[in-house]
Scaffold this motif. Sequence first.
Motif, PDB file in Angstrom:
ATOM      1  N   THR A   1      32.423  53.712  44.545  1.00 40.50           N
ATOM      2  CA  THR A   1      33.680  54.537  44.708  1.00 40.50           C
ATOM      3  C   THR A   1      34.454  54.213  46.066  1.00 40.50           C
ATOM      4  OG1 THR A   1      32.392  56.561  43.910  1.00 40.50           O
ATOM      5  CG2 THR A   1      34.482  57.038  45.459  1.00 40.50           C
ATOM      6  N   ALA A   2      33.443  53.608  47.146  1.00 41.89           N
ATOM      7  CA  ALA A   2      34.321  53.034  48.290  1.00 41.89           C
ATOM      8  C   ALA A   2      35.228  51.838  47.907  1.00 41.89           C
ATOM      9  CB  ALA A   2      33.312  52.695  49.327  1.00 41.89           C
TER      10      ALA A   2
ATOM     11  N   VAL B   1      35.791  51.132  55.111  1.00 45.42           N
ATOM     12  CA  VAL B   1      35.016  52.296  54.319  1.00 45.42           C
ATOM     13  C   VAL B   1      33.523  52.133  54.765  1.00 45.42           C
ATOM     14  CG1 VAL B   1      34.143  53.689  52.471  1.00 45.42           C
ATOM     15  CG2 VAL B   1      36.327  52.391  52.309  1.00 45.42           C
TER      16      VAL B   1
ATOM     17  N   ALA C   1      28.540  62.952  55.485  1.00 49.15           N
ATOM     18  CA  ALA C   1      29.721  62.067  55.644  1.00 49.15           C
ATOM     19  C   ALA C   1      30.577  62.693  56.731  1.00 49.15           C
ATOM     20  CB  ALA C   1      30.638  61.910  54.319  1.00 49.15           C
TER      21      ALA C   1
ATOM     22  N   ALA D   1      30.127  52.850  54.088  1.00 48.60           N
ATOM     23  CA  ALA D   1      29.278  53.295  52.692  1.00 48.60           C
ATOM     24  C   ALA D   1      28.130  53.230  52.558  1.00 48.60           C
ATOM     25  CB  ALA D   1      30.128  52.590  51.417  1.00 48.60           C
TER      26      ALA D   1
ATOM     27  N   ILE E   1      32.099  57.209  52.629  1.00 48.08           N
ATOM     28  CA  ILE E   1      31.757  57.471  51.516  1.00 48.08           C
ATOM     29  C   ILE E   1      30.304  57.304  51.482  1.00 48.08           C
ATOM     30  CG2 ILE E   1      31.978  57.465  48.913  1.00 48.08           C
ATOM     31  CD1 ILE E   1      34.634  57.933  50.205  1.00 48.08           C
TER      32      ILE E   1
ATOM     33  N   ALA F   1      28.322  55.628  45.757  1.00 47.96           N
ATOM     34  CA  ALA F   1      29.342  55.558  46.970  1.00 47.96           C
ATOM     35  C   ALA F   1      29.717  54.413  47.086  1.00 47.96           C
ATOM     36  CB  ALA F   1      28.398  55.826  48.254  1.00 47.96           C
TER      37      ALA F   1
ATOM     38  N   ASN G   1      27.541  67.464  52.032  1.00 48.15           N
ATOM     39  CA  ASN G   1      28.668  67.124  52.466  1.00 48.15           C
ATOM     40  C   ASN G   1      28.749  66.620  54.027  1.00 48.15           C
ATOM     41  OD1 ASN G   1      28.982  70.096  52.810  1.00 48.15           O
ATOM     42  ND2 ASN G   1      30.594  69.309  53.975  1.00 48.15           N
TER      43      ASN G   1
ATOM     44  N   ASN H   1      36.682  61.444  52.915  1.00 52.29           N
ATOM     45  CA  ASN H   1      35.543  61.655  53.363  1.00 52.29           C
ATOM     46  C   ASN H   1      34.766  62.522  52.203  1.00 52.29           C
ATOM     47  OD1 ASN H   1      33.567  63.479  54.664  1.00 52.29           O
ATOM     48  ND2 ASN H   1      33.883  61.952  56.334  1.00 52.29           N
ATOM     49  N   LEU H   2      33.646  62.071  51.589  1.00 52.51           N
ATOM     50  CA  LEU H   2      32.791  62.751  50.617  1.00 52.51           C
ATOM     51  C   LEU H   2      31.473  62.063  50.583  1.00 52.51           C
ATOM     52  CD1 LEU H   2      33.085  61.112  47.429  1.00 52.51           C
ATOM     53  CD2 LEU H   2      35.230  60.884  48.325  1.00 52.51           C
TER      54      LEU H   2
END
Length: 306
Positions: free
Chosen positions: A171-172, A184, A142, A186, A102, A168, A139, A155-156
């Motif tokens: 979110t991770a 993750v 990632a 990140a 992420i 990020a 994108n 994966n984003l």
Amino acid sequence: MAGIDVAVTGLGLVTPAGIGTAASWAAVRAGRPTAALDPALEGNPVRISCRVPDWDPGQLLGGRRAHRLDRFTQFALVAAREAIADAGLDPQTWDGARVGVILGCADGGPGTVETQHRVLVEESPARVSPLLLPMQLPNMLAGQTAIEFGAKGPNLVVATACASGATAIGTARDLLLLDRCDIVVAGGSEAMITPLVMAGFAQMGALSRREDDPATASRPFDLDRDGFVAGEGAGVVILERAADARARGARIRARIAGYGATADAHHMTSPHPDGLGVQSAVRTALEDAGASAGDVQYVNAHGTAT
């Protein structure tokens, strides 16, 4: 998910102070500015920037690999490699299905876009590189990181302007708490110091114009501040549930105790004059951490000098 800590077990940096966390930390401790006049911005309204020095992607990533990547992705791969090694992890042996990536990025690869637009205008559409989109789309930051390290989990790329890297990481953390991943990768990466992007920032009035003394141009808390100095680079952390990190004997550098994200819904560039969005985000993070304002010992300000 109260009571479940998320640990930072690895760090990786590519910054205008140098490649690697050691170089960056040494510059911070020395108070060494990295802003300077940028020859690549000759003719632009503002020519000051903070560039990553001595960048040789061919040496760091291999010539063929580097040639297929925009600068913002190159930065991320080098930073991620350092972070993974720092965490004591080996992509050859980890369960890739449980590893997420992420990353945050505001713009993607404007350098590639500008180069290929010149090809389109000066030569022909038939000469435009077939790698244009894979190189410049956000994108792919990632995506290429996942390819490089065999990370097959979520994966984003998130884009929340200057908050992209922090978003990020938040979110991770959520993905780890939801047990979607065990590890993750990140953080964030940016390479926006191009003539077009910098001209846009200058026309907005966002950049400092103190070209007579670039080293002191960025002064976010000064009454005479006149804008920011653009920089580039990447920062990557490895996040794991703290219990998992302890179980494998990993060094825990820090923990993500709480996270808050809000929007002002006020203006496209200016924050709410009463700081309502910031207040709400901070309160949310404190509540998430089960902490109070009195527990805070350090605040990292988003001091842009605008």
